[in-house]
Scaffold this active site. Structure first.
Site, PDB file in Angstrom:
ATOM      1  N   ASN A   1       0.854  -1.199   0.000  1.00  0.00           N
ATOM      2  CA  ASN A   1       0.000   0.000   0.000  1.00  0.00           C
ATOM      3  C   ASN A   1       0.886   1.243   0.000  1.00  0.00           C
ATOM      4  OD1 ASN A   1       0.745  -0.392   2.766  1.00  0.00           O
ATOM      5  ND2 ASN A   1      -0.843   1.043   3.352  1.00  0.00           N
TER       6      ASN A   1
ATOM      7  N   GLU B   1       7.073  -0.631  11.544  1.00  0.00           N
ATOM      8  CA  GLU B   1       5.864   0.185  11.370  1.00  0.00           C
ATOM      9  C   GLU B   1       4.766  -0.771  10.950  1.00  0.00           C
ATOM     10  OE1 GLU B   1       5.504   3.190  12.159  1.00  0.00           O
ATOM     11  OE2 GLU B   1       7.392   4.261  11.947  1.00  0.00           O
TER      12      GLU B   1
ATOM     13  N   CYS C   1      -2.624   2.330   7.003  1.00  0.00           N
ATOM     14  CA  CYS C   1      -2.349   1.838   8.358  1.00  0.00           C
ATOM     15  C   CYS C   1      -2.895   2.779   9.435  1.00  0.00           C
ATOM     16  CB  CYS C   1      -0.851   1.662   8.534  1.00  0.00           C
ATOM     17  SG  CYS C   1       0.075   3.164   8.162  1.00  0.00           S
TER      18      CYS C   1
ATOM     19  N   GLU D   1       9.472   6.978  12.409  1.00  0.00           N
ATOM     20  CA  GLU D   1       9.940   7.559  11.148  1.00  0.00           C
ATOM     21  C   GLU D   1       9.650   9.055  11.203  1.00  0.00           C
ATOM     22  OE1 GLU D   1      11.606   6.060   8.784  1.00  0.00           O
ATOM     23  OE2 GLU D   1      10.738   4.131   8.223  1.00  0.00           O
TER      24      GLU D   1
HETATM   25  P1  NDP Z   1       3.035  -7.599   4.778  1.00  0.00           P
HETATM   26  O1  NDP Z   1       3.440  -7.722   6.199  1.00  0.00           O
HETATM   27  O2  NDP Z   1       2.385  -8.777   4.151  1.00  0.00           O
HETATM   28  O3  NDP Z   1       4.289  -7.267   3.847  1.00  0.00           O
HETATM   29  C1  NDP Z   1       5.093  -6.132   4.021  1.00  0.00           C
HETATM   30  C2  NDP Z   1       6.408  -6.336   3.297  1.00  0.00           C
HETATM   31  O4  NDP Z   1       7.137  -7.364   3.974  1.00  0.00           O
HETATM   32  C3  NDP Z   1       6.284  -6.825   1.861  1.00  0.00           C
HETATM   33  O5  NDP Z   1       7.385  -6.366   1.114  1.00  0.00           O
HETATM   34  C4  NDP Z   1       6.360  -8.335   2.010  1.00  0.00           C
HETATM   35  O6  NDP Z   1       6.745  -8.943   0.813  1.00  0.00           O
HETATM   36  C5  NDP Z   1       7.406  -8.446   3.101  1.00  0.00           C
HETATM   37  N1  NDP Z   1       7.359  -9.635   3.947  1.00  0.00           N
HETATM   38  C6  NDP Z   1       6.286 -10.331   4.366  1.00  0.00           C
HETATM   39  N2  NDP Z   1       6.679 -11.348   5.166  1.00  0.00           N
HETATM   40  C7  NDP Z   1       8.027 -11.282   5.241  1.00  0.00           C
HETATM   41  C8  NDP Z   1       9.024 -12.081   5.891  1.00  0.00           C
HETATM   42  N3  NDP Z   1       8.716 -13.147   6.611  1.00  0.00           N
HETATM   43  N4  NDP Z   1      10.316 -11.708   5.750  1.00  0.00           N
HETATM   44  C9  NDP Z   1      10.649 -10.629   5.019  1.00  0.00           C
HETATM   45  N5  NDP Z   1       9.760  -9.872   4.364  1.00  0.00           N
HETATM   46  C10 NDP Z   1       8.463 -10.188   4.480  1.00  0.00           C
HETATM   47  O7  NDP Z   1       2.162  -6.288   4.698  1.00  0.00           O
HETATM   48  P2  NDP Z   1       1.293  -5.798   3.490  1.00  0.00           P
HETATM   49  O8  NDP Z   1       2.161  -5.620   2.295  1.00  0.00           O
HETATM   50  O9  NDP Z   1       0.087  -6.668   3.409  1.00  0.00           O
HETATM   51  O10 NDP Z   1       0.883  -4.317   3.969  1.00  0.00           O
HETATM   52  C11 NDP Z   1      -0.245  -4.037   4.692  1.00  0.00           C
HETATM   53  C12 NDP Z   1       0.080  -3.922   6.163  1.00  0.00           C
HETATM   54  O11 NDP Z   1       1.079  -2.930   6.353  1.00  0.00           O
HETATM   55  C13 NDP Z   1      -1.110  -3.452   6.980  1.00  0.00           C
HETATM   56  O12 NDP Z   1      -1.189  -4.213   8.151  1.00  0.00           O
HETATM   57  C14 NDP Z   1      -0.772  -2.008   7.313  1.00  0.00           C
HETATM   58  O13 NDP Z   1      -1.384  -1.535   8.487  1.00  0.00           O
HETATM   59  C15 NDP Z   1       0.700  -2.064   7.415  1.00  0.00           C
HETATM   60  N6  NDP Z   1       1.259  -0.737   7.202  1.00  0.00           N
HETATM   61  C16 NDP Z   1       1.821  -0.057   8.248  1.00  0.00           C
HETATM   62  C17 NDP Z   1       2.290   1.230   8.087  1.00  0.00           C
HETATM   63  C18 NDP Z   1       2.909   1.996   9.215  1.00  0.00           C
HETATM   64  O14 NDP Z   1       3.593   3.000   8.942  1.00  0.00           O
HETATM   65  N7  NDP Z   1       2.718   1.614  10.465  1.00  0.00           N
HETATM   66  C19 NDP Z   1       2.181   1.919   6.786  1.00  0.00           C
HETATM   67  C20 NDP Z   1       1.563   1.108   5.771  1.00  0.00           C
HETATM   68  C21 NDP Z   1       1.139  -0.174   5.967  1.00  0.00           C
HETATM   69  P3  NDP Z   1       5.691  -9.485  -0.273  1.00  0.00           P
HETATM   70  O15 NDP Z   1       4.497  -8.603  -0.250  1.00  0.00           O
HETATM   71  O16 NDP Z   1       6.466  -9.410  -1.545  1.00  0.00           O
HETATM   72  O17 NDP Z   1       5.380 -10.893   0.099  1.00  0.00           O
END
Ligand code: NDP
Length: 502
Positions: free
Chosen positions: A165, A263, A297, A474
Site C-alpha cells: 500500500n 511500522e 495503516c 519515522e
Molecule cells: P506484509 O506484512 O504482508 O508485507 C510487508 C512487506 O514485507 C512486503 O514487502 C512483504 O513482501 C514483506 N514480507 C512479508 N513477510 C516477510 C518475511 N517473513 N520476511 C521478510 N519480508 C516479508 O504487509 P502488506 O504488504 O500486506 O501491507 C499491509 C500492512 O502494512 C497493513 O497491516 C498495514 O497496516 C501495514 N502498514 C503499516 C504502516 C505503518 O507506517 N505503520 C504503513 C503502511 C502499511 P511481499 O508482499 O512481496 O510478500
C-alpha cells in the site's frame, strides 16, 4: 498479457532485465518462477516479476558495503550528500505524473490521490536532504582532565522492506532519512506492487548516486525478503507491513541481533465529542476512513459517538458516502479504487458478514461493488456498521478496507477506555471544540499520533506506533536517531595515572 488500461511499452521497467537494481546495474532476477504483477482495477497482469535469488541478495548486500566504505560516498561532504538527495527529489518531481500513474495502476490508489502521494514522496527527500549536514553529536561534561564527546555515525547497510500500500511513499520516508545519515540501503518492495519503486530506481541512476548506495532487490517476502532479513551483514531492518509479517521479521532478525524499526498495523479510533462542529467532523471522518479505500495503516476506522448525536451523525456520514464514486483507479472521477486483490476483498467482506452475524447492522454498503460500466476489479462498497461492540472481530482486528464501525459511548472516560482497548496504537482522532478536552484526550489516548480536528501527515511529524503497531519512529528529527548510532569518545587531557585512581 497487458491490461486494457496499461500499454506495457509505456513502462520500460516492466522488461524482465530491468527489475533488480544491484551495484548500479539492472539485471534479471534469477529465482525460479516469475510472479504476475496485477492491476487491481481489472486483475489483469501488468508485467511479470523475475524475483531475486539468494545469491543476488548477497551481492546487493556486499555492494552496499563496498559503497559504504568507498570514498565517493563515505568521504562525500554531508552538504554534498544533501545536494544529491535534492537532485533525486527534483527528478521525482519531474517524473511525478509517471510515478503517480504507476502507483495507481499497480495499487488501485485513485489517480488524483496518487498524484498527492507522489508529491509527498518527493517531499520526504526534500525534507531529509536538509538534515544531511545537521547530524550532530555533543560534548559531555565528565571530569576536568578528560574531554568526552559523542558523534552520530551511520549504521552501515540498512534494509528497507516496503508493503504494497503506497509503496513509493513508504519507501521514500525511510530511504531519505537513511541516505541523509550516510547509510547505504537495500530496498525490498512488495512483489504485489512495485512498479513505482522500480521506476524510482531509474531516477536513482539518473541522479548519479555512486553504484551500490541504493540497491533494489525485488521478490516475495517469504523468499527474497526473508533472505534479506536473515542476512548477518545488515545493520538495521526497517519493516513496514502487517503485524503478522512484523512478528516473523522480528524473529528472524533476532537471530543476528539486528535491530528492527517496525511500522505495523493500526485500528485508529475517532472520538467525536458532543461539542464538535458536526459537519466538519463528518467531513474529517470521511477522509480518515475512506481515503485510499481504507488500505491505510493510520486510518481512523472505529467511530465513537455519544448517544445524543449518534443517529444524526451517522446520517451525515451516509449522505457523504452516497457521493463516493467507486471505480477504476485511473479514472479522474474515482474517489475510491479497488482493493489490492480478490482475496483481500473476500477478507474485508468476511469481516462485515461476521459483524452482522454477531448483531451489528449495516447502515450502508457492506458488499462487493460492481461497476455499471468498466472493468471487473476488486471493488468494495464504502461501508458503515452500527451497533458494533468491542468484542466483535471487526472492532478488534485491522480490516484494511473501507469499513467504518460505529460505537456508542456514555462518557468520555468510556470512549477513551474503548478507544485504547485494541492491540494497536498507531493514530487516534478527536473532533471537539473544547480546548481542555482536546489536550486531555491527546494525553490519554495510547498511540503514537493524535490528530485533533484535522488529518495531516508529513515528513516533519514523527510517526510510529505503540503496542503491536510497531517499534520506533519515522519522520522528523526522531528519524535521525533511528538511522545513526552514537559513538562516545573520551580523551585524557592530563597524564594517565595507575588503574585504581579516578
Ligand atoms: P506484509 O506484512 O504482508 O508485507 C510487508 C512487506 O514485507 C512486503 O514487502 C512483504 O513482501 C514483506 N514480507 C512479508 N513477510 C516477510 C518475511 N517473513 N520476511 C521478510 N519480508 C516479508 O504487509 P502488506 O504488504 O500486506 O501491507 C499491509 C500492512 O502494512 C497493513 O497491516 C498495514 O497496516 C501495514 N502498514 C503499516 C504502516 C505503518 O507506517 N505503520 C504503513 C503502511 C502499511 P511481499 O508482499 O512481496 O510478500
Amino acid at each position: 498479457m497487458s491490461g486494457s488500461l496499461v500499454k506495457v511499452a509505456e513502462f520500460p521497467l516492466t522488461q524482465e532485465v530491468e527489475q533488480q537494481f544491484i551495484d548500479g546495474a539492472w539485471v534479471k532476477g534469477e529465482r525460479g518462477e516469475p510472479i504476475d504483477v496485477l492491476n487491481p482495477s481489472n486483475n489483469e497482469t501488468i508485467f511479470q516479476l523475475f524475483p531475486a535469488s539468494d545469491a543476488q541478495v548477497d551481492e546487493a548486500v556486499a555492494s552496499c558495503w563496498r559503497a559504504f566504505h568507498d570514498p565517493s560516498w563515505k568521504k562525500m561532504p554531508a552538504l554534498e550528500r544533501g545536494k544529491l538527495i535534492t537532485k533525486l527529489a527534483a527528478l521525482m518531481r519531474e517524473h511525478a505524473e509517471t510515478l503517480a500513474r504507476l502507483e495507481a495502476i499497480n495499487t488501485g490508489i485513485p489517480i488524483r490521490e496518487s498524484r498527492l502521494e507522489s508529491a509527498s514522496s518527493a517531499r520526504h527527500f526534500e525534507y531529509f536532504a536538509g538534515w544531511a549536514g545537521k547530524v550532530e553529536g555533543s560534548a559531555l561534561p565528565l571530569m576536568n582532565d578528560r574531554l568526552m564527546y559523542s558523534t552520530r555515525e551511520p549504521l552501515g547497510v540498512v534494509a528497507i522492506i516496503v508493503p504494497w500500500n503506497t509503496p513509493l511513499k513508504l519507501m521514500s520516508r525511510g530511504l531519505a532519512a537513511a541516505l541523509a545519515c550516510g547509510n547505504t540501503v537495500v530496498v525490498k518492495p512488495s512483489a504485489v506492487a512495485l512498479a513505482s519503486v522500480l521506476y524510482f530506481g531509474k531516477l536513482v541512476e539518473e541522479a548519479g548516486f555512486p553504484p551500490g548506495v541504493i540497491n533494489i532487490v525485488a521478490g516475495s517476502g517469504r523468499s527474497t525478503g526473508a533472505k534479506i532479513v536473515g542476512h548477518p551483514d545488515i545493520r538495521k531492518i526497517v519493516f513496514t507491513g502487517g503485524t503478522e509479517g512484523g512478528l516473523e521479521v522480528l524473529g528472524l532478525a533476532a537471530q543476528n541481533v539486528t535491530p528492527v524499526l517496525a511500522e505495523l498495523g493500526g485500528k485508529g479510533p475517532i472520538i467525536v465529542c458532543e461539542d464538535a462542529d458536526l459537519d466538519e467532523a463528518a467531513d474529517g471522518v470521511m477522509s480518515q476512513v475512506f481515503a485510499r479505500q481504507g488500505e491505510v495503516c493510520f486510518a481512523g476506522t472505529r467511530l465513537f459517538l455519544p448517544p445524543s448525536i449518534h443517529d444524526a451523525f451517522v446520517e451525515k456520514i451516509k449522505e457523504r458516502v452516497a457521493g463516493i464514486n467507486v471505480g477504476d483507479a485511473m479514472d479522474e472521477d474515482t474517489d475510491m479504487g479497488p482493493l489490492i486483490s480478490p482475496d483481500h476483498l473476500a477478507d474485508v467482506v468476511g469481516y462485515v458478514e461476521s459483524a452482522v452475524g454477531d448483531g451489528a447492522s449495516v447502515a450502508c454498503g457492506g458488499e462487493r461493488a460492481t461497476l455499471e460500466e468498466g472493468p471487473d476489479g476488486n471493488f468494495m462498497q464504502p461501508t458503515v456498521l452500527t451497533g458494533v461492540n468491542q468484542d466483535m472481530e471487526a472492532a478488534c482486528e485491522e480490516i484494511f478496507g473501507p469499513v467504518l464501525t460505529v460505537h456508542e459511548y456514555d462518557s468520555l472516560d468510556d470512549a477513551v477506555r474503548d478507544a485504547n482497548a485494541t492491540d494497536f496504537g498507531l493514530a487516534s482522532y478527536v473532533w471537539t471544540s473544547d480546548l481542555r478536552q482536546a489536550h486531555r484526550l491527546a494525553a490519554e489516548l495510547d498511540c503514537g499520533n493524535v490528530f485533533i480536528n484535522t488529518y495531516r501527515y508529513g515528513s516533519e511529524i514523527p510517526f510510529g506506533g505503540t503496542k503491536k503497531s510497531g517499534i520506533g519512529r519515522e519522520h522528523g528529527e526522531e528519524a535521525l536517531r533511528e538511522y545513526t548510532q552514537i559513538k562516545s569518545v573520551c580523551i585524557g587531557l592530563s597524564r594517565w595515572h595507575s588503574w585504581n585512581r579516578d
